[in-house]
Motif scaffolding. Structure first.
Motif, short mmCIF file in Angstrom:
data_model
loop_
_atom_site.label_atom_id
_atom_site.label_comp_id
_atom_site.label_asym_id
_atom_site.label_seq_id
_atom_site.Cartn_x
_atom_site.Cartn_y
_atom_site.Cartn_z
N PRO A 1 110.81 -45.79 105.30
CA PRO A 1 110.17 -46.71 106.26
C PRO A 1 108.70 -46.36 106.53
O PRO A 1 107.94 -47.22 106.97
CB PRO A 1 111.02 -46.55 107.53
CG PRO A 1 111.63 -45.20 107.41
CD PRO A 1 111.84 -44.98 105.93
N ASP A 2 108.32 -45.14 106.23
CA ASP A 2 106.93 -44.72 106.47
C ASP A 2 105.93 -45.55 105.68
O ASP A 2 104.78 -45.70 106.09
CB ASP A 2 106.74 -43.24 106.14
CG ASP A 2 107.48 -42.33 107.12
OD1 ASP A 2 108.01 -42.85 108.12
OD2 ASP A 2 107.51 -41.12 106.88
N ILE A 3 106.34 -46.08 104.53
CA ILE A 3 105.43 -46.88 103.72
C ILE A 3 105.01 -48.14 104.49
O ILE A 3 103.82 -48.47 104.56
CB ILE A 3 106.06 -47.24 102.35
CG1 ILE A 3 106.31 -45.96 101.55
CG2 ILE A 3 105.18 -48.20 101.58
CD1 ILE A 3 107.10 -46.17 100.27
N LEU A 4 105.99 -48.83 105.07
CA LEU A 4 105.67 -50.02 105.87
C LEU A 4 104.88 -49.65 107.12
O LEU A 4 103.90 -50.32 107.46
CB LEU A 4 106.94 -50.75 106.29
CG LEU A 4 107.52 -51.78 105.35
CD1 LEU A 4 108.78 -52.39 105.94
CD2 LEU A 4 106.53 -52.86 105.01
N LEU A 5 105.29 -48.59 107.78
CA LEU A 5 104.59 -48.16 109.00
C LEU A 5 103.14 -47.82 108.70
O LEU A 5 102.23 -48.20 109.46
CB LEU A 5 105.30 -46.97 109.63
CG LEU A 5 106.71 -47.24 110.17
CD1 LEU A 5 107.36 -45.95 110.63
CD2 LEU A 5 106.67 -48.26 111.28
#
Length: 147
Positions: free
Chosen positions: A90-94
């Motif tokens: 999820p860090d990629i989207l964040l």
């Protein structure tokens, strides 16, 4: 609208092949079923965004199942990222949203050469439109009728 996000419940709606592409027709765009419909939707959204705003480019995101891709649209086409698992990473989207929030309007794709009309330009447009409307009205002919 800054950018758009399209979400589909299933992975098979992904409008693009992986990095290997499709050797049959040498494209990354899928052209069948739900994938084709998703692609058509996104193209129509991007075309509407780019034609209604003074933009040089725009970003979008497509979510299909648990996978996502980033897209950068301009007037010549689209650049597509590899898909990634946003549930596992999820860090990629964040990070995308964090970085996007810090971009300038120009870095977000808004055309910096567009400026509001001056008062003189606005008056000229208004006068020209009024004259055009007046001149394009059909001439009414009064005819005398005798009984």
């Amino acid at each position: 609208m800054e950018f758009f996000l399209e979400a589909k419940a299933k992975d098979f709606a992904d409008p693009f092949y992986g990095t290997e592409g499709n050797t049959l027709n040498n494209t990354i765009e899928k052209r069948e079923g739900q994938s084709s419909e998703t692609c058509g939707q996104m193209i129509s959204y991007a075309a509407a965004l780019l034609s209604r705003q003074h933009r040089t480019f725009a970003f979008s995101i497509v979510l299909c199942g648990q996978y996502a891709r980033f897209l950068r649209w301009d007037h010549a086409g689209c650049t597509v990222s590899d898909k990634f698992d946003y549930v596992e990473e999820p860090d990629i989207l964040l990070e995308f949203f964090w970085c996007y929030a810090r971009l300038t309007r120009e870095e977000r794709g808004f055309d910096p050469t567009v400026v509001p009309a001056s008062a003189a330009e606005a008056t000229l447009l208004s006068d020209t439109l009024s004259r055009y409307i007046k001149e394009s009205q059909p001439q009414r002919r009064l005819s005398a009728t005798r009984s």
